[in-house]
Write a protein that holds these residues in place. Structure first.
Motif, PDB file in Angstrom:
ATOM      1  N   PRO A 244       0.844  -1.201   0.000  1.00  0.00           N
ATOM      2  CA  PRO A 244       0.000   0.000   0.000  1.00  0.00           C
ATOM      3  C   PRO A 244       0.875   1.246   0.000  1.00  0.00           C
ATOM      4  O   PRO A 244       2.077   1.184   0.287  1.00  0.00           O
ATOM      5  N   VAL A 246       1.458   5.082   1.599  1.00  0.00           N
ATOM      6  CA  VAL A 246       1.082   5.984   2.686  1.00  0.00           C
ATOM      7  C   VAL A 246       0.853   7.375   2.126  1.00  0.00           C
ATOM      8  O   VAL A 246       1.295   7.701   1.021  1.00  0.00           O
ATOM      9  N   ALA A 284      -8.690   2.134   8.635  1.00  0.00           N
ATOM     10  CA  ALA A 284      -8.200   1.453   7.422  1.00  0.00           C
ATOM     11  C   ALA A 284      -7.229   2.296   6.610  1.00  0.00           C
ATOM     12  O   ALA A 284      -6.978   1.989   5.443  1.00  0.00           O
ATOM     13  N   GLU A 285      -6.656   3.342   7.205  1.00  0.00           N
ATOM     14  CA  GLU A 285      -5.622   4.100   6.502  1.00  0.00           C
ATOM     15  C   GLU A 285      -4.269   3.426   6.677  1.00  0.00           C
ATOM     16  O   GLU A 285      -3.869   3.106   7.796  1.00  0.00           O
ATOM     17  N   PRO A 286      -3.515   3.209   5.598  1.00  0.00           N
ATOM     18  CA  PRO A 286      -2.127   2.751   5.761  1.00  0.00           C
ATOM     19  C   PRO A 286      -1.286   3.915   6.277  1.00  0.00           C
ATOM     20  O   PRO A 286      -1.259   4.982   5.664  1.00  0.00           O
ATOM     21  N   VAL A 492      -3.872   0.030  15.735  1.00  0.00           N
ATOM     22  CA  VAL A 492      -3.367  -0.325  14.408  1.00  0.00           C
ATOM     23  C   VAL A 492      -3.416  -1.833  14.221  1.00  0.00           C
ATOM     24  O   VAL A 492      -3.392  -2.603  15.187  1.00  0.00           O
ATOM     25  N   CYS A 502       3.480  -3.413   7.233  1.00  0.00           N
ATOM     26  CA  CYS A 502       2.426  -2.465   6.863  1.00  0.00           C
ATOM     27  C   CYS A 502       1.520  -2.264   8.070  1.00  0.00           C
ATOM     28  O   CYS A 502       0.973  -3.236   8.597  1.00  0.00           O
ATOM     29  N   TYR A 504      -1.903  -0.393   9.458  1.00  0.00           N
ATOM     30  CA  TYR A 504      -3.155   0.278   9.094  1.00  0.00           C
ATOM     31  C   TYR A 504      -3.875   0.703  10.380  1.00  0.00           C
ATOM     32  O   TYR A 504      -3.837  -0.031  11.376  1.00  0.00           O
ATOM     33  N   THR A 505      -4.549   1.818  10.333  1.00  0.00           N
ATOM     34  CA  THR A 505      -5.379   2.195  11.477  1.00  0.00           C
ATOM     35  C   THR A 505      -6.575   1.247  11.561  1.00  0.00           C
ATOM     36  O   THR A 505      -7.172   0.895  10.541  1.00  0.00           O
ATOM     37  N   SER A 506      -6.912   0.856  12.765  1.00  0.00           N
ATOM     38  CA  SER A 506      -8.082  -0.007  12.950  1.00  0.00           C
ATOM     39  C   SER A 506      -9.264   0.763  13.527  1.00  0.00           C
ATOM     40  O   SER A 506     -10.351   0.206  13.681  1.00  0.00           O
ATOM     41  N   SER A 630     -14.902  -0.400   7.938  1.00  0.00           N
ATOM     42  CA  SER A 630     -14.293   0.868   8.355  1.00  0.00           C
ATOM     43  C   SER A 630     -15.339   1.979   8.449  1.00  0.00           C
ATOM     44  O   SER A 630     -15.258   2.845   9.333  1.00  0.00           O
ATOM     45  N   PHE A 658      -6.884  -7.175   6.566  1.00  0.00           N
ATOM     46  CA  PHE A 658      -5.557  -6.635   6.276  1.00  0.00           C
ATOM     47  C   PHE A 658      -4.527  -7.756   6.146  1.00  0.00           C
ATOM     48  O   PHE A 658      -3.625  -7.695   5.315  1.00  0.00           O
TER      49      PHE A 658
END
Length: 667
Positions: A244, A246, A284-286, A492, A502, A504-506, A630, A658
């Motif tokens: 992914p 950023v 769900a942001e990387p 995360v 990697c 990701y925000t959870s 998300s 993820f």
């Protein structure tokens, strides 16, 4: 964070595991032999001499002490003098036997079994001319030629072509062999490259004496292979997945999104430095895509995964000198053998036999991949600024064992000529060698708290989610990702593509909020008492996150009636979940009555999104599932605060999605 240790025995056991993973290894005997000197008049040597007579942070001086002090130096030097190369070498006869067995299995239609034996033949085959008594010194070329034939039967043209090219480099007579170009043509046909297939077919025609009949048969075979490959193609190309991206570049945190910032201070003994949100973040942001500074496989995966990139092996490529490790491609092999592996190759079995942990191997790897002593010292200084070591809290006996391990690893580097050809065979280090030994000693302390386990997703059935299971294959160290502090309710999700991590925000984070990771003790699976005991003993801190302070229940006891946020924008209070008969609640902070009816309706929308997300996962529509989950998680955190059972299930489901984006191992 609180640091009181209320279980010193468990702490000692946890620390020992990060140094020695196998009690039967000879390192423990080495330590016990030296430790016999800590009796009688020298009973307090560890406390009064080793722990006190060296300035804090001077690891090179601490290492030199065990070579110079008469209390221990004779046993230390006497043992280190015996370090010799121990590694699994090549065997032409073994390779020939496995090659013949592979050919027999291939004739019986047992392609997968044939591939295993052909790969063993390749791994054990010596380089050209090493053993002329078998195959006229062409054992490696013959083994690769046989495996290429097996791979063609398995419809893997790409890997078959690699084997044919390596066979040519190993001495296979390409210029006189029409059959070689016939196989190359088949490889290109399987790779859907008809132009190169036709060029190779013409070369086959020329070298076979312009035999038109043979050319016609070859072209029929090429067409058959194209049809078979098309029929065998799968919808999912796991090998082609990409990392992914950023959002933006971050000048302060390499490989992180520009939406992250560094909070806290190194001098803060309670929290140190940690990662915060510089801008609002959605679920769900990387936020970090970071290659490992260094990574090591667990030894049990040496035969199944690439020693360099951790890819699952299909047709392993061997080191030219040893048969102890394997690589996925000539490129990975060449990088490793021109870098770290040239110093580890002849000592690999000795290192494993010592019983050292994978963290010790990682400490050594960080030095060997640096390439030179000067670069290793520079890397050590950089990592020391980032990674905590808790040197001031380490027990003298634990510290001494790590110093002995550093001396053993340093001796292996001396013998492997990491420092060039030495003028003496003595184990005492030169000033430069002692500095590198100090780097190893510092790493043996800091990696205990900062290394990450690297995993892949193992899929054993047709359904990629239901049959998925996490399989840990090694460990790595990451500068930026090591900055995340722990909470038992993580913010995360962590996954890996090869050795690249990697994150990701959870869940959502407002600007300024701390973004926590989880070090293995999640509140939904482990009660607070177990979490605290493990964190104090394994990582040397007591957790004071909200889940611990409020003693949140485990998953099966979680509520489906969360505390609701006050709906007035200028109030940050939370309210008890209302009775549905009367959704009006008075906020004790802003003193206003709040009608939560609309909030409850939106909470039902969250549940609906979670249900749809679960349905998308069941249908293996992973991207759609991530989007739905998300959305629901973001909406929930606007309305209410955790704990909330459905939301935590959704966050765990997001983590599973993820993981599906990372390394996949289909079995």
């Amino acid at each position: 964070m609180a640091t009181m240790d209320n279980d010193p025995l468990f702490t000692s056991l946890c620390s020992a595991k990060t140094l020695q993973s196998a009690s039967e290894g000879f390192f423990d005997e080495f330590y016990q032999t030296v430790a016999q000197n800590f009796t009688g008049k020298s009973a307090n040597w560890l406390r009064d001499v080793f722990a006190k007579q060296v300035p804090p942070g001077d690891e090179a001086a601490r290492l030199r002490l065990i070579y110079d002090d008469p209390t221990v130096c004779f046993e230390v030097l006497g043992t280190l003098e015996h370090v010799r190369p121990v590694f699994r070498g090549k065997d032409a006869k073994f390779s020939w036997q496995r090659r013949e067995q592979a050919r027999k299995l291939l004739a019986e239609g047992k392609t997968q079994q044939a591939l295993i034996l052909a790969s063993q033949a390749v791994m054990r085959a010596p380089e050209r001319g090493v053993d002329d008594h078998i195959d006229q010194g062409m054992t490696l070329a013959c083994a690769l030629w046989t495996r290429a034939e097996v791979l063609l039967k398995a419809l893997d043209g790409k890997k078959a072509l690699v084997d044919l090219q390596m066979a040519a480099k190993a001495g296979f007579p390409v210029k006189e062999s029409g059959e070689y170009y016939g196989r190359v043509a088949k490889c290109y046909a399987l790779m859907n490259d008809p132009k190169r297939a036709e060029v190779s077919a013409k070369l086959f025609h020329q070298l076979s004496g312009f035999n038109d009949y043979a050319l016609g048969r070859l072209r029929e075979d090429l067409e058959d292979l194209r049809v078979l490959k098309s029929e065998a193609a799968t919808a999912t190309a796991d090998a082609d997945r990409k990392l992914p991206e950023v959002s933006g570049a971050n000048a302060d945190l390499p490989y992180a999104s520009h939406k992250l910032a560094l909070g806290g201070a190194r001098e803060d003994t309670t929290k140190g430095r940690y990662i915060v949100a510089a801008q609002d973040l959605k679920p769900a942001e990387p936020i970090v895509v970071e290659p490992a500074v260094g990574a090591c496989l667990y030894t049990k995966f040496f035969g199944s995964h690439c020693n360099a990139c951790f890819a699952k092996l299909v047709a392993p490529v061997a080191c030219p000198e040893c048969a102890g490790v394997a690589f996925c491609s000539p490129e990975c092999r060449d990088r490793a053998c021109s870098g770290y592996h040239r110093f580890e190759c002849h000592y690999l079995d000795l290192l494993i036999g010592s019983g050292m942990s994978v963290l010790c191997h990682l400490a050594l790897r960080l030095v060997t991949q640096a390439g030179t002593p000067e670069k290793a010292i520079e890397l050590g200084a950089e990592l020391k600024q980032t990674l905590c070591a808790h040197e001031d809290r380490r027990e003298p006996s634990d510290y001494f064992q790590r110093t002995l391990m550093a001396a053993f690893l340093l001796r292996c580097l001396q013998k492997a000529e990491f420092f060039g050809r030495r003028k003496t065979e003595a184990a005492e280090p030169t000033p430069l060698e002692a500095q590198v030994g100090g780097v190893i000693l510092a790493l043996l302390q800091s990696l205990q708290f900062n290394a990450h386990e690297i995993y892949e997703t193992k899929i054993s059935g047709e359904h990629r989610i239901d049959s998925a299971k996490v399989q840990y294959v090694g460990v790595g160290v990451y500068r930026t990702s090591a900055m995340f502090n722990h909470e038992c309710y993580p913010g995360v999700s962590r996954t890996f593509l090869g050795t690249t991590m990697c994150l990701y925000t959870s869940r959502p984070f407002p600007a300024g909020a701390t973004i926590p990771e989880n070090y293995g003790m999640h509140f939904i699976r482990h009660p607070a008492a177990v979490r605290q005991r493990t964190l104090r003993s394994r990582y040397w801190f007591g957790c004071e996150c909200r889940a611990c302070q409020e003693n949140w229940p485990l998953m099966d006891k979680l509520t489906d009636k969360p505390r609701m946020r006050c709906p007035y924008p200028d109030c940050d209070n939370t309210l008890n979940f209302p009775q549905k008969k009367d959704p009006k609640v008075k906020c004790w902070k802003c003193k206003r009555y709040a009608n939560l009816e609309n909030s409850l309706m939106m909470l039902d929308q969250c549940e609906d999104l979670y249900t749809k997300g679960a349905g998308a996962m069941a249908d293996q529509r992973i991207d759609e599932a991530i989007e739905l989950l998300s959305q629901g998680i973001a909406l929930f955190h606007k309305l209410a605060v955790p704990p909330h059972k459905s939301t935590h299930v959704a966050e765990e489901s997001l983590r599973v999605c993820f993981a599906d984006k990372g390394s996949i191992n289909r079995v």
